[in-house]
Write an enzyme that holds these catalytic residues in place. Structure first.
Site, PDB file in Angstrom:
ATOM      1  N   HIS A   1       7.072  -7.473  -1.846  1.00  0.00           N
ATOM      2  CA  HIS A   1       6.855  -6.558  -0.467  1.00  0.00           C
ATOM      3  C   HIS A   1       7.780  -7.219   0.714  1.00  0.00           C
ATOM      4  CE1 HIS A   1       3.392  -4.515  -2.228  1.00  0.00           C
ATOM      5  NE2 HIS A   1       2.800  -5.747  -2.549  1.00  0.00           N
TER       6      HIS A   1
ATOM      7  N   SER B   1      -5.021   2.684   3.822  1.00  0.00           N
ATOM      8  CA  SER B   1      -5.014   2.222   2.485  1.00  0.00           C
ATOM      9  C   SER B   1      -5.251   0.658   2.558  1.00  0.00           C
ATOM     10  CB  SER B   1      -3.867   2.649   1.535  1.00  0.00           C
ATOM     11  OG  SER B   1      -3.999   1.809   0.449  1.00  0.00           O
TER      12      SER B   1
ATOM     13  N   LYS C   1       0.596  -1.111  -0.221  1.00  0.00           N
ATOM     14  CA  LYS C   1      -0.193  -0.034  -0.119  1.00  0.00           C
ATOM     15  C   LYS C   1       0.772   1.329  -0.109  1.00  0.00           C
ATOM     16  CE  LYS C   1      -3.167  -0.998  -0.630  1.00  0.00           C
ATOM     17  NZ  LYS C   1      -3.727  -1.371  -1.921  1.00  0.00           N
TER      18      LYS C   1
ATOM     19  N   PHE D   1      -3.257   9.892 -11.295  1.00  0.00           N
ATOM     20  CA  PHE D   1      -4.385   8.904 -10.484  1.00  0.00           C
ATOM     21  C   PHE D   1      -5.328   8.835 -11.675  1.00  0.00           C
ATOM     22  CE2 PHE D   1      -7.537   8.121  -7.846  1.00  0.00           C
ATOM     23  CZ  PHE D   1      -7.387   6.746  -7.408  1.00  0.00           C
TER      24      PHE D   1
HETATM   25  P1  A3P Z   1      -5.067   4.567  -1.568  1.00  0.00           P
HETATM   26  O1  A3P Z   1      -5.681   3.347  -0.933  1.00  0.00           O
HETATM   27  O2  A3P Z   1      -4.535   5.584  -0.372  1.00  0.00           O
HETATM   28  O3  A3P Z   1      -5.951   5.261  -2.666  1.00  0.00           O
HETATM   29  P2  A3P Z   1       0.114  -0.495  -3.678  1.00  0.00           P
HETATM   30  O4  A3P Z   1       0.145  -0.414  -5.060  1.00  0.00           O
HETATM   31  O5  A3P Z   1       1.487  -0.474  -3.085  1.00  0.00           O
HETATM   32  O6  A3P Z   1      -0.876  -1.575  -3.062  1.00  0.00           O
HETATM   33  O7  A3P Z   1      -0.553   0.883  -3.287  1.00  0.00           O
HETATM   34  C1  A3P Z   1      -1.915   1.432  -3.448  1.00  0.00           C
HETATM   35  C2  A3P Z   1      -1.971   2.599  -3.100  1.00  0.00           C
HETATM   36  O8  A3P Z   1      -1.498   3.564  -4.130  1.00  0.00           O
HETATM   37  C3  A3P Z   1      -3.509   3.049  -3.153  1.00  0.00           C
HETATM   38  O9  A3P Z   1      -3.491   3.919  -2.257  1.00  0.00           O
HETATM   39  C4  A3P Z   1      -3.793   3.670  -4.447  1.00  0.00           C
HETATM   40  O10 A3P Z   1      -4.971   4.442  -4.953  1.00  0.00           O
HETATM   41  C5  A3P Z   1      -2.356   4.424  -4.636  1.00  0.00           C
HETATM   42  N1  A3P Z   1      -1.969   4.692  -5.959  1.00  0.00           N
HETATM   43  C6  A3P Z   1      -2.161   3.916  -7.091  1.00  0.00           C
HETATM   44  N2  A3P Z   1      -1.729   4.576  -8.067  1.00  0.00           N
HETATM   45  C7  A3P Z   1      -1.709   5.715  -8.082  1.00  0.00           C
HETATM   46  C8  A3P Z   1      -1.664   7.136  -8.617  1.00  0.00           C
HETATM   47  N3  A3P Z   1      -1.526   7.088  -9.762  1.00  0.00           N
HETATM   48  N4  A3P Z   1      -1.636   8.207  -7.824  1.00  0.00           N
HETATM   49  C9  A3P Z   1      -1.789   8.104  -6.688  1.00  0.00           C
HETATM   50  N5  A3P Z   1      -1.867   7.195  -6.001  1.00  0.00           N
HETATM   51  C10 A3P Z   1      -1.957   5.893  -6.532  1.00  0.00           C
END
Ligand code: A3P
Length: 336
Positions: free
Chosen positions: A146, A175, A78, A266
């Protein structure tokens, strides 16, 4: 229960053993995590929490041979690992957004422990194939994990380039909470407060959080290491992409940089089916409510934490960062 035996340890040199989580702890977690049907294991030393299938096969990933032209993306769950792996893949593949959108990210930047993230207790032939396909991937590979450094090949940092992505723990907790409700394998049934409690007690999958980040932080000056923050990506996406490109020895043109910066925002990435993991809903891996690409903001914790919980988490952060020069940004005045 020890999942390793002396012979294996000697031969494989992974000086870590995995034990079932103690009954009293597991009894408390179990009703909240009905998805963990085979329980959880924890490493000694390190106290790394994982599911038993991984515990049984930890040495397989420890022995996954890194290549000199690999790029490994590491980070606690996350922290923006999906986002960053798309970024790295694009830089390593001539910023080819059309090709990126044509093949799902899990095939382009596979997560090496994915074959083990199931409640099965035996590695299925399909999962074994998945693992073998990672070993056989064409160079240059972009791999994601991870796992903390000590569970990966001991020569990793000397051999390959490593990008580590960190995110402030308050937003990670929020998250991860939503993620464990979304993904059926976790099927979390509790409240955010209960989840935060488990997180602070280092009982969540891939815990403990601080040793994971601090160990990577201690390696940040290694010439093969690029340490970056989610919050910096939110502040200046293009500037951060340029730093990663520099680290990887890639020289994208201005036009390419503009193209991938736009691709990685995003609002665009969340509509990109090769990255947003909406596929998980069609395959039954995820519940229908909620999104993997959820909010993508820094500071969403403010919409979730009570003053009491926030103060508890502040104290926990302070205690864990004592004596370290690592600090986190938990709010931004301006972000994408
Ligand atoms: P949130 O749950 O706070 O929205 P991982 O890929 O390590 O599992 O992390 C997921 C987190 O990264 C999520 O956070 C997701 O929305 C965020 N995320 C993924 N792509 C993103 C982007 N382009 N810009 C901002 N946040 C992003």
């Amino acid at each position: 229960m020890s999942l390793s035996n002396g012979n294996n340890l000697k031969q494989l040199q992974l000086r870590v053993q995995f034990y079932s989580m103690p009954q009293n702890e597991w009894k408390k977690l179990r009703p909240h995590f009905p998805g963990y049907t085979s329980g959880l294991v924890r490493s000694e030393p390190g106290k790394f929490v994982m599911n038993p299938l991984y515990g049984f096969h930890a040495e397989k990933l420890y022995h996954m041979q890194p290549r000199s032209d690999d790029v490994w993306l590491l980070g606690f769950p996350k922290c923006g690992t999906t986002w960053t792996s798309e970024l790295i893949w694009l830089l390593m593949n001539d910023c080819d957004t059309a090709r990126a959108s044509g093949t799902h990210l899990i095939f382009r930047t596979p997560c090496i422990e994915l074959p083990f993230l199931t409640s099965e207790i035996e590695l299925s032939p399909q999962m074994m194939n998945l693992l073998n396909s990672i070993e056989k991937m064409e160079s240059p590979r972009v791999l994601k994990s991870h796992l903390p450094f000590y569970l990966l090949h001991p020569d990793l940092l000397e051999t390959s380039k490593v990008v580590y992505i960190a995110r402030n723990p308050k937003d990670v907790i929020v998250s991860f909470y939503h993620h464990t409700k979304l993904v059926k394998r976790h099927n979390f049934q509790g409240t955010l407060e209960q989840f935060a409690e488990y997180f602070l007690e280092d009982e969540i999958l891939c815990s403990p959080y601080f040793p994971h980040v601090l160990d990577a932080w201690s390696k940040r000056h290694h010439p093969h290491m690029h340490f970056m923050f989610f919050e910096d990506l939110k502040r200046d996406l293009r500037g951060e992409i340029e730093k990663v490109a520099d680290f990887l020895g890639q020289t994208p043109s201005d036009e390419q940089l503009t193209k991938i910066t736009n691709h990685l925002r995003f609002e665009n990435l969340r509509h990109n089916d090769s990255v947003n993991n909406e596929l998980g809903k069609r395959t039954g891996f995820m519940n229908k409510d909620g999104n993997f690409m959820r909010k993508g903001k820094t500071g969403d914790w403010k919409n979730h934490f009570s003053p009491e919980l926030n103060s508890k988490i502040d104290k926990w952060i302070e205690k864990n960062l004592k004596g370290s020069d690592l600090s986190f940004i938990t709010e931004l005045d301006q972000q994408d």
